[in-house]
Design an enzyme around this catalytic site. Structure first.
Site, PDB file in Angstrom:
ATOM      1  N   VAL A  35       0.815  -1.215   0.000  1.00 33.20           N
ATOM      2  CA  VAL A  35       0.000   0.000   0.000  1.00 33.20           C
ATOM      3  C   VAL A  35       0.851   1.269   0.000  1.00 33.20           C
ATOM      4  O   VAL A  35       0.582   2.213  -0.762  1.00 33.20           O
ATOM      5  CB  VAL A  35      -1.015  -0.022   1.184  1.00 33.20           C
ATOM      6  CG1 VAL A  35      -0.342  -0.171   2.529  1.00 33.20           C
ATOM      7  CG2 VAL A  35      -1.871   1.229   1.194  1.00 33.20           C
ATOM      8  N   GLY A  68      -8.574  -7.623   8.201  1.00 33.81           N
ATOM      9  CA  GLY A  68      -9.223  -6.470   8.804  1.00 33.81           C
ATOM     10  C   GLY A  68      -8.792  -5.302   7.968  1.00 33.81           C
ATOM     11  O   GLY A  68      -7.960  -5.413   7.080  1.00 33.81           O
ATOM     12  N   GLU A 111     -12.362  -3.659  16.032  1.00 34.36           N
ATOM     13  CA  GLU A 111     -11.255  -4.566  16.355  1.00 34.36           C
ATOM     14  C   GLU A 111     -10.660  -4.148  17.683  1.00 34.36           C
ATOM     15  O   GLU A 111     -11.057  -3.135  18.268  1.00 34.36           O
ATOM     16  CB  GLU A 111     -10.205  -4.540  15.227  1.00 34.36           C
ATOM     17  CG  GLU A 111     -10.740  -5.137  13.933  1.00 34.36           C
ATOM     18  CD  GLU A 111      -9.770  -5.032  12.773  1.00 34.36           C
ATOM     19  OE1 GLU A 111      -8.654  -4.531  12.960  1.00 34.36           O
ATOM     20  OE2 GLU A 111     -10.143  -5.454  11.676  1.00 34.36           O
ATOM     21  N   ASP A 137      14.272  -6.548   4.829  1.00 33.02           N
ATOM     22  CA  ASP A 137      15.279  -5.980   3.904  1.00 33.02           C
ATOM     23  C   ASP A 137      15.418  -4.460   4.019  1.00 33.02           C
ATOM     24  O   ASP A 137      16.526  -3.929   3.990  1.00 33.02           O
ATOM     25  CB  ASP A 137      14.909  -6.266   2.442  1.00 33.02           C
ATOM     26  CG  ASP A 137      14.706  -7.732   2.151  1.00 33.02           C
ATOM     27  OD1 ASP A 137      14.876  -8.557   3.061  1.00 33.02           O
ATOM     28  OD2 ASP A 137      14.373  -8.049   0.997  1.00 33.02           O
ATOM     29  N   HIS A 186       0.052 -11.264  16.486  1.00 38.37           N
ATOM     30  CA  HIS A 186      -1.404 -11.304  16.349  1.00 38.37           C
ATOM     31  C   HIS A 186      -1.905 -12.428  17.247  1.00 38.37           C
ATOM     32  O   HIS A 186      -1.364 -13.540  17.215  1.00 38.37           O
ATOM     33  CB  HIS A 186      -1.800 -11.561  14.898  1.00 38.37           C
ATOM     34  CG  HIS A 186      -3.245 -11.256  14.638  1.00 38.37           C
ATOM     35  ND1 HIS A 186      -4.263 -12.033  15.112  1.00 38.37           N
ATOM     36  CD2 HIS A 186      -3.834 -10.218  13.987  1.00 38.37           C
ATOM     37  CE1 HIS A 186      -5.427 -11.505  14.749  1.00 38.37           C
ATOM     38  NE2 HIS A 186      -5.187 -10.403  14.065  1.00 38.37           N
ATOM     39  N   ARG A 207      -4.156  -5.733  21.272  1.00 42.98           N
ATOM     40  CA  ARG A 207      -3.511  -6.985  20.879  1.00 42.98           C
ATOM     41  C   ARG A 207      -2.418  -7.481  21.803  1.00 42.98           C
ATOM     42  O   ARG A 207      -2.286  -8.672  22.042  1.00 42.98           O
ATOM     43  CB  ARG A 207      -2.852  -6.764  19.538  1.00 42.98           C
ATOM     44  CG  ARG A 207      -3.627  -7.398  18.485  1.00 42.98           C
ATOM     45  CD  ARG A 207      -3.056  -7.119  17.191  1.00 42.98           C
ATOM     46  NE  ARG A 207      -4.227  -6.994  16.349  1.00 42.98           N
ATOM     47  CZ  ARG A 207      -4.193  -6.657  15.088  1.00 42.98           C
ATOM     48  NH1 ARG A 207      -3.048  -6.378  14.529  1.00 42.98           N
ATOM     49  NH2 ARG A 207      -5.299  -6.604  14.412  1.00 42.98           N
ATOM     50  N   HIS A 224       3.384 -10.726  13.662  1.00 45.54           N
ATOM     51  CA  HIS A 224       2.428 -10.123  12.728  1.00 45.54           C
ATOM     52  C   HIS A 224       2.887  -8.783  12.185  1.00 45.54           C
ATOM     53  O   HIS A 224       2.802  -8.549  10.984  1.00 45.54           O
ATOM     54  CB  HIS A 224       1.094  -9.968  13.465  1.00 45.54           C
ATOM     55  CG  HIS A 224      -0.020  -9.405  12.643  1.00 45.54           C
ATOM     56  ND1 HIS A 224      -0.460 -10.006  11.488  1.00 45.54           N
ATOM     57  CD2 HIS A 224      -0.804  -8.303  12.813  1.00 45.54           C
ATOM     58  CE1 HIS A 224      -1.475  -9.306  10.981  1.00 45.54           C
ATOM     59  NE2 HIS A 224      -1.687  -8.252  11.765  1.00 45.54           N
ATOM     60  N   ARG A 283       0.830  -1.323  17.931  1.00 44.18           N
ATOM     61  CA  ARG A 283      -0.022  -0.713  16.910  1.00 44.18           C
ATOM     62  C   ARG A 283      -1.500  -0.991  17.181  1.00 44.18           C
ATOM     63  O   ARG A 283      -1.890  -2.135  17.475  1.00 44.18           O
ATOM     64  CB  ARG A 283       0.347  -1.300  15.545  1.00 44.18           C
ATOM     65  CG  ARG A 283      -0.516  -0.816  14.407  1.00 44.18           C
ATOM     66  CD  ARG A 283      -0.107  -1.534  13.136  1.00 44.18           C
ATOM     67  NE  ARG A 283      -0.336  -2.939  13.260  1.00 44.18           N
ATOM     68  CZ  ARG A 283      -1.312  -3.599  12.636  1.00 44.18           C
ATOM     69  NH1 ARG A 283      -2.124  -2.965  11.841  1.00 44.18           N
ATOM     70  NH2 ARG A 283      -1.451  -4.891  12.788  1.00 44.18           N
ATOM     71  N   LEU A 316      -2.797   0.074   7.246  1.00 41.12           N
ATOM     72  CA  LEU A 316      -3.120   0.407   5.853  1.00 41.12           C
ATOM     73  C   LEU A 316      -3.313   1.918   5.743  1.00 41.12           C
ATOM     74  O   LEU A 316      -2.885   2.554   4.774  1.00 41.12           O
ATOM     75  CB  LEU A 316      -4.377  -0.342   5.389  1.00 41.12           C
ATOM     76  CG  LEU A 316      -4.237  -1.860   5.189  1.00 41.12           C
ATOM     77  CD1 LEU A 316      -5.582  -2.471   4.797  1.00 41.12           C
ATOM     78  CD2 LEU A 316      -3.204  -2.201   4.126  1.00 41.12           C
TER      79      LEU A 316
HETATM   80  C1  SIN Z   1      -6.967  -8.525  11.615  1.00 34.36           C
HETATM   81  O1  SIN Z   1      -7.811  -8.556  10.726  1.00 34.36           O
HETATM   82  O2  SIN Z   1      -7.144  -9.048  12.710  1.00 34.36           O
HETATM   83  C2  SIN Z   1      -5.655  -7.853  11.332  1.00 34.36           C
HETATM   84  C3  SIN Z   1      -5.827  -6.400  11.191  1.00 34.36           C
HETATM   85  C4  SIN Z   1      -4.538  -5.699  11.462  1.00 34.36           C
HETATM   86  O3  SIN Z   1      -3.506  -6.330  11.700  1.00 34.36           O
HETATM   87  O4  SIN Z   1      -4.552  -4.462  11.489  1.00 34.36           O
END
Ligand code: SIN
Length: 541
Positions: free
Chosen positions: A18, A52, A125, A220, A241, A289, A352, A387, A393
């Site tokens: 992205v 997500g 989330e 990298d 995650h 998380r 993750h 995060r 994204l």
């Molecule tokens: C998820 O869908 O649980 C991952 C989303 C993310 O890592 O921001």
């Protein structure tokens, strides 16, 4: 250096996720000659695997039956998840630009899921106090973002060199970027002459045995930046995650993600005896998380199990809503012989997301003139020690655009202009064996860390023999992994507290008096060393 081939571009973007594609398309819009290189296929990126979505507060997504949301609330949730280490001005700047960046992405043709009234359908989330996560294709948001940006790059005539591995940022004697050394698919060394390189190479999940990341995520970009003289920061904060699909004790490489949005719709974590894991936290299964992963790890240690379960059977007994809403998770479960509509899904935490990375301001500028970074490879200060879900994204979109604008602006004032001949390429730093690195990192630099383990991991990584595959490509990737692992372990060993994703059994408490600060790592010769000098540049501290 005797390159087999050469080319020129005003700006070279490394990576097609992205951030990279956004930067490339925006740079074209600014009238720059752009070249994109990626070591894999154009759509072989972390972005594509994002389930997500994009956390953003949009005017047209306001649903009357839900409490109102605001950018201020999004900022507050981000700071809370970041556990005291976010750079507040960076958080404010990036999140404030989010709605406009999303509007431009939708203008490029990205289609997000809508509710029955035609408004963007919002998910929730971990760590979010509101429903604000946009998604596409149920749980295939990354596929849609990647599709849209690849089409935009094609429309803008942006050339993408696939199978080309960036191996060294070339510097002029004045210290500014003068080019990029690249291996083509036949492993022939070429030089892209350019005054501006944007690193958008993604993360480092492949430093661990089990990860949600694809094979390209070997760190990298962080290695390229370190070797060019740029600082990196917050490397010790690797987000695990909480729920990737558990497929057996020997699972390694990329493991299917089980999106957090399932917990947003009421799925709960339970242990093998069916007892809930997150019942006591005020946000329950939607706690940030780092908290959820730590609770799961503790329960696995207590019970000796190597996984727990996510129970989503309440979603719909007949199964069709699950399939429609979470097609990617459903397919992954079915491929593993699990029916998530009638049985709990076995899950375990896995590496993750890298919360740290190359030290940049919110315009992607690094400490090296002409070198920029955006997306997961960069550390803008948005994520701090952990995060907030689905902020990445958005960061890629916002900082990708800003980095392109910064290249154009810096070029206009001669900032990136190089002078004098190019310095010779440095010899590659030591390359260890990838499987040895992954084993040590998983054992000692994952969720539960302690000083003795980190010291053991560092010795093992440093003493590891070189990779069995001696091709230049394999050597470079192994050298990148080795350097990034050394830097990460050093930073983790230095931080004698637990905060966010960095959990130490020998220092279990958060120590704000000593440690409410980021640490930077820079190369001294070919040895990484840690310092507190996280330089002010733009809005970065
Ligand atoms: C998820 O869908 O649980 C991952 C989303 C993310 O890592 O921001």
């Amino acid at each position: 250096m005797n390159p087999a081939w050469q080319a020129y571009a005003d700006v070279v973007v490394v990576g097609t996720g992205v951030a990279g594609l956004t930067a490339a398309v925006q740079a074209r819009d600014c009238g720059l000659g752009v070249l994109v290189v990626t070591k894999a296929d154009a759509d072989d990126t972390n972005t594509r695997w994002a389930q997500g979505g994009v956390a953003v507060v949009l005017a047209d997504s306001r649903a009357p039956h839900r409490p109102p949301d605001s950018v201020a609330r999004h900022i507050a949730d981000t700071l809370e998840a970041g556990a005291g280490l976010c750079v507040e001005p960076s958080v404010e700047a990036i999140l404030a630009d989010g709605p406009a960046a999303m509007t431009r992405l939708r203008g490029r043709g990205a289609r997000f899921d809508l509710d029955e009234h035609g408004r963007p359908a919002l998910a929730r989330e971990g760590g979010h106090s509101r429903f604000r996560v946009l998604r596409a294709g149920g749980d295939a948001t990354g596929v849609e973002v990647e599709r849209t940006l690849l089409a935009a790059a094609t429309d803008a005539d942006v050339p993408v060199l696939t199978g080309h591995l960036a191996v060294e940022v070339l510097l002029a004697h004045c210290g500014a970027v003068a080019g990029l050394a690249v291996l083509d698919p036949a492993d022939r060394l070429g030089v892209l002459r350019t005054p501006a390189v944007v690193l958008a190479t993604g993360g480092l999940g492949r430093l661990y045995r089990a990860t949600s990341n694809p094979a390209v995520a070997t760190g990298d970009g962080i290695a390229l930046a370190l070797r060019a003289g740029a600082g990196v920061a917050d490397l010790e904060f690797v987000q695990f995650h909480p729920t990737v699909l558990y497929t057996g004790p020997d699972a390694q490489g990329q493991c299917p993600l089980v999106t957090e949005a399932l917990r947003g719709e009421g799925a709960v974590l339970v242990d093998g005896a069916g007892a809930r894991l997150m019942g006591r936290h005020p946000l329950a299964d939607l706690a940030p998380r780092d908290v959820v992963s730590a609770v799961i790890t503790r329960r696995m240690n207590e019970t000796g199990a190597d996984h727990v379960y996510l129970d989503a059977t309440h979603l719909n007994p007949k199964g069709s809503a699950f399939r429609r809403r979470f097609p990617t998770v459903h397919a992954a479960c079915r491929a593993a012989g699990i029916d998530p509509t009638s049985e709990p899904i076995p899950v375990a935490p896995a590496a993750h997301y890298a919360c740290g990375g190359v030290l940049t301001d919110t315009d992607g500028r690094t400490e090296v003139r002409g070198l920029y970074a955006a997306g997961e490879v960069a550390r803008t200060g948005l994520h701090g020690a952990n995060r907030l879900a689905s902020n990445s994204l958005l960061e890629g979109l916002v900082v990708g655009e800003r980095a392109a604008a910064a290249v154009a602006a810096d070029r206009a004032i001669g900032y990136g202009r190089t002078s004098g001949p190019v310095r010779p390429m440095e010899p590659l730093t030591a390359a260890g064996r990838p499987e040895v690195i992954r084993d040590s990192m998983t054992r000692h630099a994952g969720i539960g860390r302690h000083g003795a383990g980190l010291a053991a991991a560092l010795s093992t990584v440093e003493a590891s023999p070189g990779p069995p595959d001696e091709s230049p490509r394999a050597r470079f990737e192994a050298a990148a992994m080795t350097l990034v692992a050394r830097a990460l372990i050093l930073a983790a060993a230095e931080r004698t507290e637990s905060r966010g994703c960095h959990v130490r059994s020998d220092h279990p408490d958060r120590d704000d008096a000593l440690w409410r600060r980021s640490q930077a790592v820079r190369l001294d010769g070919d040895t990484p060393s840690v310092s507190d000098r996280v330089r002010p540049r733009g809005t970065t501290r």
